[in-house]
Write an enzyme that holds these catalytic residues in place. Sequence first.
Site, mmCIF file in Angstrom:
data_model
loop_
_atom_site.group_PDB
_atom_site.id
_atom_site.type_symbol
_atom_site.label_atom_id
_atom_site.label_comp_id
_atom_site.label_asym_id
_atom_site.label_seq_id
_atom_site.Cartn_x
_atom_site.Cartn_y
_atom_site.Cartn_z
ATOM 1 N N ASP A 10 -2.008 -1.717 -4.178
ATOM 2 C CA ASP A 10 -2.408 -0.564 -4.988
ATOM 3 C C ASP A 10 -1.270 -0.183 -5.934
ATOM 4 O O ASP A 10 -1.262 0.878 -6.524
ATOM 5 C CB ASP A 10 -2.828 0.616 -4.099
ATOM 6 C CG ASP A 10 -1.726 1.085 -3.150
ATOM 7 O OD1 ASP A 10 -0.576 0.620 -3.266
ATOM 8 O OD2 ASP A 10 -2.045 1.922 -2.285
ATOM 9 N N LEU A 47 0.854 -1.196 0.000
ATOM 10 C CA LEU A 47 0.000 0.000 0.000
ATOM 11 C C LEU A 47 0.880 1.233 0.000
ATOM 12 O O LEU A 47 1.690 1.382 0.923
ATOM 13 C CB LEU A 47 -0.794 0.062 1.305
ATOM 14 C CG LEU A 47 -2.109 -0.641 1.485
ATOM 15 C CD1 LEU A 47 -2.636 -0.316 2.875
ATOM 16 C CD2 LEU A 47 -3.113 -0.210 0.423
ATOM 17 N N HIS A 48 0.753 2.092 -0.989
ATOM 18 C CA HIS A 48 1.518 3.340 -0.905
ATOM 19 C C HIS A 48 0.896 4.498 -1.662
ATOM 20 O O HIS A 48 1.402 5.607 -1.596
ATOM 21 C CB HIS A 48 2.949 3.127 -1.394
ATOM 22 C CG HIS A 48 3.056 3.036 -2.891
ATOM 23 N ND1 HIS A 48 2.706 1.911 -3.586
ATOM 24 C CD2 HIS A 48 3.442 3.948 -3.808
ATOM 25 C CE1 HIS A 48 2.898 2.119 -4.871
ATOM 26 N NE2 HIS A 48 3.326 3.344 -5.045
ATOM 27 N N ARG A 49 -0.196 4.255 -2.410
ATOM 28 C CA ARG A 49 -0.795 5.355 -3.181
ATOM 29 C C ARG A 49 -1.260 6.451 -2.235
ATOM 30 O O ARG A 49 -1.961 6.154 -1.239
ATOM 31 C CB ARG A 49 -2.046 4.882 -3.936
ATOM 32 C CG ARG A 49 -1.784 3.933 -5.023
ATOM 33 C CD ARG A 49 -1.514 4.607 -6.343
ATOM 34 N NE ARG A 49 -0.711 3.693 -7.109
ATOM 35 C CZ ARG A 49 0.444 3.980 -7.696
ATOM 36 N NH1 ARG A 49 0.919 5.200 -7.656
ATOM 37 N NH2 ARG A 49 1.107 3.065 -8.350
#
Length: 368
Positions: A286, A207-209
């Site tokens: 993501d 997850l990093h968006r």
Amino acid sequence: MSKRKIVHVVGARPNFMKIAPVMRAIERLGCAEQRLVHTGQHYDFSMSDVFFTDLGMPRADIHLGVGSGSHAEQTAKVMVEFERVCLEQKPDMVVVAGDVNSTMACAIDCAKLRVPCAHVEAGLRSFDLDMPEEVNRMVTDRLCEILLTPSADGDENLRREGTPEERIFRVGNVMIDSLLAHLPKAKATASPARLGVEPGRYALLTLHRPSNVDDRRVLGGLLDALAQIQLVLPIVFPVHPRTRKRLDEFGLGPRVAAMKALTLCEPLGYLEFLGLTSQAKLILTDSGGLQEESTALGIPCLTLRENTERPITVAQGTNTLVGRDPAVIVSEAKRVIDGHGKAGRIPELWDGKASERVARVLRDWHRV
Ligand code: UD1
């Protein structure tokens, strides 16, 4: 005739596995003198250095050291520094990859200096301008003279935007070249065991968006879904620095710690991470790259976004867009865990030979 001088640009984590096989393929053809520039957009050992070792990539010849900042700051710093590099190095061609700020910044420099620029992974569109990468993709493709696309949807997007046909070259997916070349070594790292999970019996999460991690409510909702899923399948979560910061800022640490079968770790190198990806039962992400890698590996992927610039992974591969609604995420994850995930097939030209095709295009290209 003297050899062409090609300058390659890398800046952020997803660039390394795309440029490494391209440099190797050009080296094999022996058709150019190559230089590697690292903008320094990513600078931590685990976000950058480890990839050079894992991918057997030469050290950068020039490091711009731009570091973090706002989009404008980062882009502007890369532009100023890379313009200087172009003036000094006088490349015959520049190669940029993907959709990060460094990619766009260098493409703008090239357009102004009239240096031919080739874009690896051209033509992808999410049609979502809330994503900073979409701006980078559009600007980069508008300015580059050589557009190397991974799939037919990329060609179509470019045509629709009025791109001249002679600029479009469908070469396939260079990232899959890296994946196929490193898979045996990656499996040998035994990364699942190191993280306390059994091959084939865990989910891998990234997850990093900004749209997922910069908003407390959205990130909290995703944690609600994860809390449910980890009750039935252990989850391994290498945490991106941006996400780590937000979890701390939003005081979500204790909620994460309360999930007994959610294992957090630092960002992993290429081989360890591919070792984890390739042996997962389910991928939750993501990331753009992971949607492609899971399709290439035939492992079901649930993408925690409302859209994707990689629709071929949904149409042909193992990817399903599930959005950010916790109830939907949990029910789709359970379907996969129960053995009803998508099987998918490998898209055309994702065959491990894309970088050879890139090298031939670059060797034969002449400005018309
Ligand atoms: C960037 C790319 C994104 C890509 C992602 C992969 C853009 C617009 N975004 O996002 O497309 O999917 O890389 O990781 O180019 N940080 C560190 N150490 C590092 C790098 C970053 O601590 O080595 C922290 C910094 O606090 C920084 C934040 O992470 O402010 C975000 O880094 P940045 O490069 O701005 O964007 P990413 O979110 O990594």
